[in-house]
Design a protein around this motif. Structure first.
Motif, PDB file in Angstrom:
ATOM      1  N   VAL A 179      -5.575 -18.400  -8.726  1.00 18.90           N
ATOM      2  CA  VAL A 179      -6.883 -17.762  -8.543  1.00 18.90           C
ATOM      3  C   VAL A 179      -6.723 -16.254  -8.727  1.00 18.90           C
ATOM      4  N   PRO A 180      -7.816 -15.529  -8.992  1.00 22.81           N
ATOM      5  CA  PRO A 180      -7.742 -14.070  -9.068  1.00 22.81           C
ATOM      6  C   PRO A 180      -7.381 -13.480  -7.704  1.00 22.81           C
ATOM      7  N   PRO A 181      -6.690 -12.339  -7.684  1.00 26.03           N
ATOM      8  CA  PRO A 181      -6.363 -11.705  -6.404  1.00 26.03           C
ATOM      9  C   PRO A 181      -7.581 -11.462  -5.519  1.00 26.03           C
ATOM     10  N   ALA A 182      -8.727 -11.167  -6.128  1.00 20.84           N
ATOM     11  CA  ALA A 182      -9.937 -10.904  -5.344  1.00 20.84           C
ATOM     12  C   ALA A 182     -10.341 -12.106  -4.511  1.00 20.84           C
ATOM     13  N   GLU A 183     -10.021 -13.302  -4.994  1.00 19.72           N
ATOM     14  CA  GLU A 183     -10.384 -14.499  -4.229  1.00 19.72           C
ATOM     15  C   GLU A 183      -9.531 -14.623  -2.976  1.00 19.72           C
ATOM     16  N   VAL A 184      -8.281 -14.188  -3.043  1.00 26.64           N
ATOM     17  CA  VAL A 184      -7.419 -14.219  -1.862  1.00 26.64           C
ATOM     18  C   VAL A 184      -7.872 -13.163  -0.848  1.00 26.64           C
ATOM     19  N   ALA A 185      -8.335 -12.031  -1.344  1.00 19.83           N
ATOM     20  CA  ALA A 185      -8.730 -10.931  -0.461  1.00 19.83           C
ATOM     21  C   ALA A 185     -10.178 -11.016   0.008  1.00 19.83           C
ATOM     22  N   ALA A 186     -10.924 -11.978  -0.479  1.00 15.55           N
ATOM     23  CA  ALA A 186     -12.385 -11.963  -0.352  1.00 15.55           C
ATOM     24  C   ALA A 186     -12.900 -11.858   1.074  1.00 15.55           C
ATOM     25  N   GLU A 187     -12.300 -12.554   2.020  1.00 14.73           N
ATOM     26  CA  GLU A 187     -12.851 -12.615   3.367  1.00 14.73           C
ATOM     27  C   GLU A 187     -12.386 -11.474   4.272  1.00 14.73           C
ATOM     28  N   SER A 188     -11.491 -10.644   3.773  1.00 15.67           N
ATOM     29  CA  SER A 188     -10.909  -9.607   4.629  1.00 15.67           C
ATOM     30  C   SER A 188     -11.775  -8.353   4.653  1.00 15.67           C
ATOM     31  N   ASP A 189     -11.755  -7.663   5.789  1.00 13.58           N
ATOM     32  CA  ASP A 189     -12.397  -6.354   5.886  1.00 13.58           C
ATOM     33  C   ASP A 189     -11.488  -5.267   5.337  1.00 13.58           C
ATOM     34  N   THR A 190     -10.201  -5.417   5.597  1.00  9.74           N
ATOM     35  CA  THR A 190      -9.174  -4.563   4.994  1.00  9.74           C
ATOM     36  C   THR A 190      -8.065  -5.462   4.478  1.00  9.74           C
ATOM     37  N   VAL A 191      -7.404  -5.032   3.419  1.00  9.16           N
ATOM     38  CA  VAL A 191      -6.279  -5.787   2.874  1.00  9.16           C
ATOM     39  C   VAL A 191      -5.222  -4.797   2.410  1.00  9.16           C
ATOM     40  N   SER A 192      -3.981  -5.072   2.748  1.00 14.51           N
ATOM     41  CA  SER A 192      -2.872  -4.258   2.257  1.00 14.51           C
ATOM     42  C   SER A 192      -2.117  -5.045   1.201  1.00 14.51           C
ATOM     43  N   VAL A 193      -1.644  -4.352   0.175  1.00 14.89           N
ATOM     44  CA  VAL A 193      -0.840  -4.978  -0.875  1.00 14.89           C
ATOM     45  C   VAL A 193       0.351  -4.083  -1.170  1.00 14.89           C
ATOM     46  N   CYS A 194       1.440  -4.704  -1.607  1.00 10.91           N
ATOM     47  CA  CYS A 194       2.681  -3.981  -1.879  1.00 10.91           C
ATOM     48  C   CYS A 194       2.960  -3.980  -3.381  1.00 10.91           C
ATOM     49  N   PHE A 195       3.423  -2.861  -3.881  1.00 12.03           N
ATOM     50  CA  PHE A 195       3.824  -2.756  -5.289  1.00 12.03           C
ATOM     51  C   PHE A 195       5.335  -2.861  -5.460  1.00 12.03           C
ATOM     52  N   SER A 196       6.097  -2.759  -4.366  1.00  9.70           N
ATOM     53  CA  SER A 196       7.553  -2.715  -4.471  1.00  9.70           C
ATOM     54  C   SER A 196       8.228  -4.041  -4.157  1.00  9.70           C
ATOM     55  N   LYS A 197       7.473  -5.040  -3.740  1.00  8.40           N
ATOM     56  CA  LYS A 197       8.090  -6.343  -3.480  1.00  8.40           C
ATOM     57  C   LYS A 197       8.114  -7.134  -4.780  1.00  8.40           C
ATOM     58  N   GLY A 198       7.338  -8.160  -4.911  1.00  3.50           N
ATOM     59  CA  GLY A 198       7.420  -8.985  -6.112  1.00  3.50           C
ATOM     60  C   GLY A 198       7.173  -8.240  -7.410  1.00  3.50           C
ATOM     61  N   LEU A 199       6.389  -7.170  -7.360  1.00  4.53           N
ATOM     62  CA  LEU A 199       6.039  -6.458  -8.595  1.00  4.53           C
ATOM     63  C   LEU A 199       7.136  -5.505  -9.062  1.00  4.53           C
ATOM     64  N   GLY A 200       8.018  -5.099  -8.187  1.00  2.00           N
ATOM     65  CA  GLY A 200       9.194  -4.359  -8.610  1.00  2.00           C
ATOM     66  C   GLY A 200       9.045  -2.866  -8.781  1.00  2.00           C
ATOM     67  N   ALA A 201       7.977  -2.257  -8.274  1.00  2.00           N
ATOM     68  CA  ALA A 201       7.872  -0.796  -8.323  1.00  2.00           C
ATOM     69  C   ALA A 201       8.826  -0.178  -7.300  1.00  2.00           C
ATOM     70  N   PRO A 202       9.260   1.071  -7.505  1.00  2.00           N
ATOM     71  CA  PRO A 202      10.202   1.656  -6.559  1.00  2.00           C
ATOM     72  C   PRO A 202       9.578   2.097  -5.245  1.00  2.00           C
ATOM     73  N   VAL A 203       8.286   2.410  -5.245  1.00  2.00           N
ATOM     74  CA  VAL A 203       7.648   2.965  -4.043  1.00  2.00           C
ATOM     75  C   VAL A 203       6.190   2.542  -3.977  1.00  2.00           C
ATOM     76  N   GLY A 204       5.731   2.196  -2.773  1.00  2.00           N
ATOM     77  CA  GLY A 204       4.307   2.216  -2.531  1.00  2.00           C
ATOM     78  C   GLY A 204       3.590   0.920  -2.246  1.00  2.00           C
ATOM     79  N   SER A 205       2.498   1.077  -1.505  1.00  2.00           N
ATOM     80  CA  SER A 205       1.566   0.010  -1.181  1.00  2.00           C
ATOM     81  C   SER A 205       0.160   0.599  -1.251  1.00  2.00           C
ATOM     82  N   ALA A 206      -0.835  -0.229  -0.968  1.00  2.00           N
ATOM     83  CA  ALA A 206      -2.214   0.256  -0.944  1.00  2.00           C
ATOM     84  C   ALA A 206      -2.996  -0.495   0.117  1.00  2.00           C
TER      85      ALA A 206
END
Length: 336
Positions: A179-206
């Motif tokens: 499913v699209p990421p938006a479907e996983v986040a749909a019911e949340s008021d706030t959502v945090s995501v990481c760029f350095s875990k599975g995606l492999g960036a050196p720094v950061g989340s949102a």
């Protein structure tokens, strides 16, 4: 050495390094870094939210979200193994000034009867006011069904609470669910995501949410010392990862499944795969012994508790590496 301790151990790819070297930058505290702005806009769009805020870490992302949702002394409900309770040095109590209330559930989310019990007497002046429910998807690699997220979110909202989704590996959940990421986040008021875990960036989340919440979150980030100036250099790595590395997560999941199947054939060991994680059950009390033996044979992993070892697949591990890991683990296990 095959490092399978976490998907955070990856190094920037050559393409990512080039994107970082060529990044257009400005002063992000003044809201003038164009690369950070693009990252925030694309992250918000992917998650179906109005706005997003780039922060230094997943820990900071969660604590920013909690600070904008919870008042001093109010309750935060979360699984007893949730990152916000076990891996952030007590920041939920120390920084967010919240009263954690922890439940246990094998599935990683609260059953309905528990929610109903905890909501009894919710208006009693003697008790702390429940303000927030936290979910984590994935939870130890396990995908929380979206129907369960909707159920918990609906309950929270009906009782005047907000829902925060710790989506450090939300990208894995979306790929696994198809499913699209938006479907996983749909019911949340706030959502945090990481760029350095599975995606492999050196720094950061949102953190992503509605625009008003993100305006408040920006002030909390500054309060926590998280204001960054020419942050586009690191944001460029995250932006490259977001654009280029999400679809390939399916390869990590496939390799984890294969690795678990082969480890389960080793005498004395059992294994199961959940997205990009393999959980190995060792004979009672011997997880550390097996993990040490694996490391001595060139496979680094983490003894999660006395009986369980965690292995994590990531973008630096190929099909050939997976077969190599199986060979090494098999030899190591025979010597324990």
């Amino acid at each position: 050495m095959l490092d399978l301790r976490s998907d955070t151990v990856t190094r920037p790819t050559p393409q990512m390094r080039q994107a970082m070297a060529e990044a257009e930058v400005g002063d992000d505290v003044f809201g003038e870094d164009p690369t950070v702005l693009r990252l925030e806009q694309e992250t918000a769009a992917l998650l179906g939210k109005e706005a997003a805020l780039y922060v230094a870490s997943g820990h900071m992302a969660n604590q920013v979200a909690l600070n904008v949702a919870v008042g001093s002394g109010e309750e935060v409900w979360a699984h007893q193994g949730a990152h916000v309770l076990t891996d952030e040095q007590g920041a939920t109590a120390f920084l967010a000034r919240a009263l954690p209330r922890a439940y246990d559930a094998d599935e990683g989310y609260p059953p309905q009867d528990l929610l109903e019990r905890w909501a009894e007497g919710i208006d009693d002046v003697h008790r702390a006011r429940p303000a927030l429910v936290c979910l984590e998807n994935t939870f130890s690699g396990r995908v929380i069904p979206l129907a369960e997220q909707r159920r918990v979110a609906s309950f929270a909202h009906a009782h005047g609470m907000r829902l925060h989704l710790d989506g450090a590996r939300l990208w894995n959940a979306a790929v696994e669910l198809g499913v699209p990421p938006a479907e996983v986040a749909a019911e949340s008021d706030t959502v945090s995501v990481c760029f350095s875990k599975g995606l492999g960036a050196p720094v950061g989340s949102a953190v992503a949410a509605d625009a008003e919440t993100i305006n408040r979150a920006r002030r909390v980030r500054k309060l926590l010392g998280g204001g960054m100036r020419q942050a586009g250099i690191i944001a460029a790595g995250a932006l490259h990862a977001l654009r280029e590395h999400r679809d390939r997560l399916a390869d990590d999941h496939r390799r984890a499944t294969h690795l678990a199947e082969r480890i389960s054939g080793i005498p004395g060991l059992e294994a199961s795969a959940h997205t990009n994680m393999v959980w190995v059950t060792a004979p009672e009390g011997r997880a550390a012994d097996y993990a040490d033996a694996f490391a001595a044979h060139g496979v680094r992993c983490i003894p999660f508790d006395r009986e369980t070892i965690r292995i994590v697949l990531h973008l630096e591990i190929t099909d050939s590496d997976t077969e190599d890991a199986i060979t090494r683990i098999t030899k190591a296990a025979a010597q324990v």
